[in-house]
Design an enzyme around this catalytic site. Structure first.
Site, PDB file in Angstrom:
ATOM      1  N   HIS A   1     -10.346  16.277   2.310  1.00 48.12           N
ATOM      2  CA  HIS A   1     -10.907  16.970   3.479  1.00 48.12           C
ATOM      3  C   HIS A   1     -11.393  15.973   4.531  1.00 48.12           C
ATOM      4  O   HIS A   1     -12.562  15.956   4.906  1.00 48.12           O
ATOM      5  CB  HIS A   1     -12.042  17.911   3.045  1.00 48.12           C
TER       6      HIS A   1
ATOM      7  N   HIS B   1      -6.609  15.603   7.456  1.00 44.71           N
ATOM      8  CA  HIS B   1      -6.426  17.031   7.122  1.00 44.71           C
ATOM      9  C   HIS B   1      -6.738  17.873   8.363  1.00 44.71           C
ATOM     10  O   HIS B   1      -6.002  18.804   8.699  1.00 44.71           O
ATOM     11  CB  HIS B   1      -7.334  17.409   5.944  1.00 44.71           C
TER      12      HIS B   1
ATOM     13  N   HIS C   1     -12.795  23.058  11.448  1.00 47.91           N
ATOM     14  CA  HIS C   1     -13.014  23.931  10.292  1.00 47.91           C
ATOM     15  C   HIS C   1     -13.541  23.224   9.033  1.00 47.91           C
ATOM     16  O   HIS C   1     -14.036  23.886   8.140  1.00 47.91           O
ATOM     17  CB  HIS C   1     -11.731  24.695   9.957  1.00 47.91           C
ATOM     18  N   ASP C   2     -13.443  21.900   8.936  1.00 45.22           N
ATOM     19  CA  ASP C   2     -13.947  21.208   7.742  1.00 45.22           C
ATOM     20  C   ASP C   2     -14.902  20.075   8.113  1.00 45.22           C
ATOM     21  O   ASP C   2     -15.082  19.133   7.328  1.00 45.22           O
ATOM     22  CB  ASP C   2     -12.775  20.629   6.922  1.00 45.22           C
TER      23      ASP C   2
HETATM   24 ZN    ZN Z   1      -9.352  22.718   5.392  1.00 48.22          ZN
END
Ligand code: ZN
Length: 554
Positions: A300, A304, A340-341
């Site tokens: 992550h 990514h 998103h991460d």
């Molecule tokens: Zn992700």
């Protein structure tokens, strides 16, 4: 499985076109592989007392390992020093003195290269990998600097005796100077990716880039920032821009600074800068802050984030969403993918809750990670110099914030069935003008992008699985150490690479991708077919490994 190197190099060479339309200087091509030490093939022996052949009575152990696609075996005595053992493997890998070696067991755990290395058999061989060191540390500059100072010393002695610098010394000095300049330009060009296509490239996918010892994280980031800003003044070629719109885009060919440039291209080519009055420097600050807020963990990480955003970007173009959704919804989707991460710690929600981490406490066990990613995103946007939403109206801001929160929270896999079922129900009467329908579609698009690795070519997708398993195993190891419940699909003792994938593809990916393909039939060839092929590939692998186990038992 690796793409043909020649083609890839050509694509890299043509990445950056300068403003005048000429290619950015790319004549100098010195592949790091030319610096490798060459050794003769054959069995490799080592013992503390010098080279001792097998069967001479000394206790030795045999290590079977795969390196550069070859199965090799090394034999060494128990009395060898750690440095000798390292040198032995360095020679086998044809690695230079500044390369970093990594050894993995069949489960993917890293092993310490030392005399204590456990002996293995040919069918449980280890994997030896060479990780490139940076060009600065290859050692040549030190020699060059020595030569330069010796020349200066000689010059001053000669001047003492003769009164002037002889021509020959002037000539030597200018040669050293020109060689230094050449070296500098080699180093400079390395960040344009001209040296990617050596054997080390494949390996660097499996583990995060080793940190350069001399550089602090802060300095390293600043270096990325400088490169990013320098490169963004160059024009990205049409070829790369088009390629960026497809799911076959190979993320492994690009460095962090280059990925930042490509993210900037995505925002520009979707006309976000004009539509939302975003200044280029604010966008650059925002992208750089996003980059800084991803951690160096196996899966992550920022790469990514780039992949997910790039897939979202590709899907927007493939499905012609620009004609179906408003520009503001597209901005929500792309920015959500990007954020998103953010600040993912490498341990999932189950761990957060079981270990009662600060995040689980703060968010009352409700999607602790996703809530955190979203909060970090708005933390970045709260800095005026990074606020790409600075010039939108209050109404627009409210819409974007609400949309991003929904999309980012939707990436919690615990909510997978809930969201997919909603989408399934809407499917027969899907209406692009219906607010609820659009909202669910946007969540589905972010979710698809998030878990889309298997929709990419196998050579791009497979290394990601190694990264994911590495992160999973780190978690299960910690869980075991702390006496927490161990998540079964993360347990290195229970999971194999193919089995982890076949179930995930069958029960998660295919149902999700099939549903989206019903709405956009054109996606069949772009994402559904590659996923089906991946299922076949991993099913074959699973079958083969079962057969192999059967034979071993028999
Ligand atoms: Zn992700």
């Amino acid at each position: 499985m690796a793409p043909p190197a020649g083609r890839a190099v050509q694509r890299r060479l043509r990445l950056l076109q300068d403003a005048a339309g000429g290619w950015a200087s790319c004549q100098l091509q010195v592949a790091p592989s030319q610096m490798k030490v060459s050794v003769s093939r054959g069995p490799i022996f080592l013992s503390g007392a010098g080279h001792v052949p097998p069967g001479s009575g000394m206790t030795t152990k045999i290590i079977h390992f795969m390196v550069n696609g070859r199965l090799e075996q090394a034999e060494f005595g128990a009395d060898c020093s750690a440095a000798d053992v390292k040198d032995l493997f360095r020679a086998a890998a044809e690695a230079g003195p500044h390369h970093i070696l990594k050894m993995y067991n069949p489960n993917g755990s890293m092993l310490n290269i030392s005399p204590q290395l456990e002996a293995n058999s040919e069918d449980s061989y280890y994997r030896l990998e060479v990780v490139a060191s940076d060009l600065k540390s290859v050692g040549m500059p030190t020699e060059l600097n020595n030569m330069e100072s010796r020349l200066n010393h000689l010059e001053s002695k000669v001047i003492e005796d003769v009164g002037k610098t002889p021509d020959i010394i002037c000539e030597l000095k200018s040669q050293v100077e020109s060689f230094k300049r050449k070296l500098e330009s080699v180093e400079h060009l390395s960040w344009m990716g001209l040296f990617k296509e050596d054997g080390d490239q494949q390996l660097s996918k499996l583990s995060p880039k080793p940190k350069t010892a001399q550089l602090s994280v802060q300095e390293e980031r600043q270096q990325v920032r400088r490169k990013f800003l320098n490169m963004s003044s160059l024009q990205v070629t049409e070829e790369v821009r088009e390629h960026l719109k497809t799911p076959i885009f190979d993320n492994w060919q690009w460095e962090e600074a280059e990925m930042l440039v490509l993210l900037q291209v995505m925002f520009t080519d979707l006309d976000f800068l004009t539509a939302f009055h975003i200044k280029v420097d604010v966008l650059q600050n925002f992208l750089f802050e996003v980059y800084c807020h991803y951690n160096s963990i196996p899966f992550h990480n920022f790469r990514h984030c780039f992949c997910v955003t790039q897939m979202m970007y590709g899907l927007i173009w493939l499905t012609d969403l620009r004609s179906k959704l408003s520009r503001i919804d597209l901005l929500i989707m792309l920015t959500s993918a990007l954020c998103h991460d953010l600040d993912h710690p490498g341990y999932n929600n189950v761990y957060q809750i079981n270990a009662q981490t600060d995040l689980a406490l703060r968010y009352n066990d409700i999607s602790p990670l996703e809530n955190h990613h979203c909060a970090v995103a708005f933390g970045i946007l709260s800095k005026p110099e990074c606020n790409i939403l600075k010039n939108v109206t209050c109404e627009q801001y409210k819409h974007i914030r609400g949309g991003m929160i929904k999309c980012i929270l939707a990436t919690d896999m615990a909510r997978h069935n809930e969201i997919l079922n909603k989408f399934k129900i809407m499917q027969p009467v899907f209406d692009f003008t219906n607010k609820d329908h659009k909202e669910v579609l946007m969540k589905i698009m972010v979710k698809v992008s998030d878990i889309s690795n298997e929709a990419r070519p196998m050579a791009v997708a497979e290394p990601w699985l190694d990264c994911l398993l590495q992160e999973f195993f780190n978690q299960s190891d910690t869980e075991k150490l702390k006496g927490l419940p161990v998540t079964p699909f993360m347990d290195r003792d229970k999971v194999s690479k193919p089995s982890s994938q076949t179930n995930f593809i069958r029960f998660v990916l295919l149902p999700l991708f099939t549903e989206l393909t019903k709405l956009f039939p054109c996606l069949e060839q772009h994402i559904l077919e590659p996923v089906r092929r991946a299922l076949e590939y991993y099913s074959d692998m699973e079958r083969a490994s079962k057969e192999e186990q059967g034979t071993t038992k028999a």
